[in-house]
Scaffold this active site. Structure first.
Site, PDB file in Angstrom:
ATOM      1  N   GLY A   9       0.840  -1.203   0.000  1.00 54.57           N
ATOM      2  CA  GLY A   9       0.000   0.000   0.000  1.00 54.57           C
ATOM      3  C   GLY A   9       0.867   1.243   0.000  1.00 54.57           C
TER       4      GLY A   9
ATOM      5  N   ARG B 225       0.863  -5.049  -4.870  1.00 57.19           N
ATOM      6  CA  ARG B 225       1.000  -6.170  -3.932  1.00 57.19           C
ATOM      7  C   ARG B 225       1.232  -7.380  -4.828  1.00 57.19           C
ATOM      8  NH1 ARG B 225      -0.787  -3.890   0.832  1.00 57.19           N
ATOM      9  NH2 ARG B 225      -2.583  -2.512   0.731  1.00 57.19           N
TER      10      ARG B 225
ATOM     11  N   ASP C  80       5.197  -4.358   6.298  1.00 55.85           N
ATOM     12  CA  ASP C  80       5.761  -5.642   6.751  1.00 55.85           C
ATOM     13  C   ASP C  80       5.734  -6.725   5.678  1.00 55.85           C
ATOM     14  OD1 ASP C  80       3.028  -5.871   6.981  1.00 55.85           O
ATOM     15  OD2 ASP C  80       3.070  -6.901   8.911  1.00 55.85           O
TER      16      ASP C  80
ATOM     17  N   THR D  67       4.244   2.806   5.602  1.00 55.34           N
ATOM     18  CA  THR D  67       2.850   2.351   5.628  1.00 55.34           C
ATOM     19  C   THR D  67       2.073   3.291   6.538  1.00 55.34           C
ATOM     20  OG1 THR D  67       1.323   0.687   6.496  1.00 55.34           O
ATOM     21  CG2 THR D  67       3.537   0.597   7.369  1.00 55.34           C
TER      22      THR D  67
ATOM     23  N   ASP E 149      -0.247   2.447   8.372  1.00 54.73           N
ATOM     24  CA  ASP E 149      -0.804   1.698   9.508  1.00 54.73           C
ATOM     25  C   ASP E 149      -0.028   1.845  10.822  1.00 54.73           C
ATOM     26  OD1 ASP E 149      -2.653   0.793   7.674  1.00 54.73           O
ATOM     27  OD2 ASP E 149      -1.694  -1.142   7.356  1.00 54.73           O
TER      28      ASP E 149
ATOM     29  N   ASP F 199       2.102  -0.175  11.986  1.00 55.30           N
ATOM     30  CA  ASP F 199       1.922  -1.484  12.627  1.00 55.30           C
ATOM     31  C   ASP F 199       3.212  -2.287  12.693  1.00 55.30           C
ATOM     32  OD1 ASP F 199       2.191  -1.855   9.909  1.00 55.30           O
ATOM     33  OD2 ASP F 199       0.522  -3.244   9.701  1.00 55.30           O
TER      34      ASP F 199
ATOM     35  N   ARG G 296      -5.634  -1.789   9.090  1.00 56.20           N
ATOM     36  CA  ARG G 296      -5.570  -3.262   9.032  1.00 56.20           C
ATOM     37  C   ARG G 296      -5.870  -3.808  10.423  1.00 56.20           C
ATOM     38  NH1 ARG G 296      -3.626  -6.048   4.547  1.00 56.20           N
ATOM     39  NH2 ARG G 296      -2.588  -4.228   3.718  1.00 56.20           N
TER      40      ARG G 296
HETATM   41  O1  F6P Z   1      -1.744  -1.239   4.691  1.00 52.87           O
HETATM   42  C1  F6P Z   1      -2.329  -0.042   4.288  1.00 52.87           C
HETATM   43  C2  F6P Z   1      -3.813  -0.214   4.085  1.00 52.87           C
HETATM   44  O2  F6P Z   1      -4.323   1.030   3.665  1.00 52.87           O
HETATM   45  C3  F6P Z   1      -4.600  -0.758   5.264  1.00 52.87           C
HETATM   46  O3  F6P Z   1      -4.849   0.212   6.246  1.00 52.87           O
HETATM   47  C4  F6P Z   1      -5.830  -1.267   4.579  1.00 52.87           C
HETATM   48  O4  F6P Z   1      -6.441  -2.281   5.349  1.00 52.87           O
HETATM   49  C5  F6P Z   1      -5.292  -1.807   3.282  1.00 52.87           C
HETATM   50  O5  F6P Z   1      -4.051  -1.165   3.058  1.00 52.87           O
HETATM   51  C6  F6P Z   1      -6.166  -1.587   2.089  1.00 52.87           C
HETATM   52  O6  F6P Z   1      -5.554  -2.194   1.012  1.00 52.87           O
HETATM   53  P1  F6P Z   1      -5.919  -1.935  -0.507  1.00 52.87           P
HETATM   54  O7  F6P Z   1      -5.487  -0.557  -0.883  1.00 52.87           O
HETATM   55  O8  F6P Z   1      -5.182  -2.993  -1.233  1.00 52.87           O
HETATM   56  O9  F6P Z   1      -7.410  -2.068  -0.596  1.00 52.87           O
END
Ligand code: F6P
Length: 319
Positions: A11, A72, A103, A125, A127, A129, A171
């Site tokens: 992300g 990803r 991570d 990120t 998050d 996290d 997340r």
């Molecule tokens: O890891 C960053 C994040 O924005 C999280 O907070 C969220 O759950 C996820 O990515 C959303 O992913 P995507 O953009 O692939 O929908």
């Protein structure tokens, strides 16, 4: 080390561009050729690679997103993915790699390092996290975005005398909800680390309504449960109309805060330094205002510690 590759993965996070700028400029300053790998590990597998120069990273320190784009990439976690990546690394004469990501991206970076490719990671990120570092690049920008949204929602919450649930990303981590709820003066903060007590949320709502408070903001971290179901339950139990706003990807974009740009730049700089010092398999982080590094294995094994003291203070301040 003559050539360093750099990629952004997972992300996106505001401040990734600032980190990239630091990697490119520090590399060139040290007479190292810098190759930009597009769309994360996908680009590494497919050879989607372009040489970068000083001007490739001009005018990006203040931009959200990532000019290298991101993805990803599931294939990368497989044996054949790693094999393809190693071939491309050889073809392009890449001596070391800097990975900017969260991570999941660091797990990929560790795989590469375990397979003999000198690799270091900069935590990016929203998050926050990653337990080994106090902060990740992008977190505080996301928090600012949420605080701004809470202020706006509070206006309409007061006008209508409603409760408003504001669902934020993270997340499995409640940091965005905690920090933004704290700074935005939310009446309740709901995070996965502490769970949810709907009756407590309702009690607070009724008590503050009885005191004449017109608004009620509930900062909810994603992943705790369904915001619309919580809203229905709150409405039924309190008689207060309740609305839901899911902030979503607005939290991932925007102009990075000065703090995010600063830590991104310092860590990007350190990433190149580490590779030039002959180090590999290192996660860079921020601890007590200093830039630190540790082995991926150790960094990835440290669980994120939730700031329950801050959570308890928030509860007291929002009575
Ligand atoms: O890891 C960053 C994040 O924005 C999280 O907070 C969220 O759950 C996820 O990515 C959303 O992913 P995507 O953009 O692939 O929908």
């Amino acid at each position: 080390m003559k050539t360093i590759g750099v990629l952004t993965s997972g992300g996106d996070a505001p401040g990734m561009n600032a980190a990239l700028r630091a990697v490119v400029r520090t590399g060139i300053y040290n007479n190292v050729r810098i190759l930009g790998i597009k769309q994360g590990y996908n680009g590494l597998i497919n050879g989607n690679i372009e040489e970068m120069n000083l001007s490739s990273v001009a005018d990006i320190i203040h931009r959200g997103g990532t000019i290298l784009r991101t993805a990803r990439c599931e294939e990368f976690a497989t044996e054949s993915g790693i094999k393809k990546a190693k071939n491309v690394i050889e073809i392009f004469d890449i001596d070391g790699l800097v990975v900017l990501g969260g991570d999941g991206s660091f797990r990929g970076a560790k795989l590469l390092s375990d397979n003999g490719v000198p690799t270091v990671g900069v935590p990016c990120t929203i998050d926050n996290d990653m337990g080994y570092t106090d902060y990740t690049v992008g977190f505080f920008t996301a928090v600012e975005t949420v605080v701004d949204a809470i202020s706006k929602i509070r206006d309409t919450s007061s006008s209508h005398g409603r409760a408003n649930i504001v669902e934020v990303m993270g997340r499995r981590c409640g940091d965005i909800a905690l920090y933004a709820g704290f700074a935005g003066g939310a009446e309740s903060i709901i995070v996965p680390e502490e769970g949810i007590d709907i009756d407590e949320v309702c009690r607070k709502l009724i008590q503050s309504r009885n005191r004449g408070k017109l608004h009620s903001i509930i900062a909810l971290a994603e992943g705790v449960g369904n915001a619309y179901e919580f809203a229905k339950e709150i409405e039924e139990k309190t008689g207060t109309e309740t609305r839901v706003t899911i902030l979503g990807h607005i939290q991932r974009g925007g102009v990075p805060t000065a703090f995010d740009r600063i830590i991104a730049s310092k860590m990007g700089y350190r990433a190149v330094e580490l590779l030039l010092e002959g180090k590999s398999g290192k996660a860079i982080g921020v601890k007590e205002n200093s830039i630190v590094d540790m082995d991926f294995e150790e960094a990835l094994s440290i669980n994120n510690e939730f700031d329950s003291e801050m959570y308890d203070i928030a509860k007291i301040l929002s009575i």
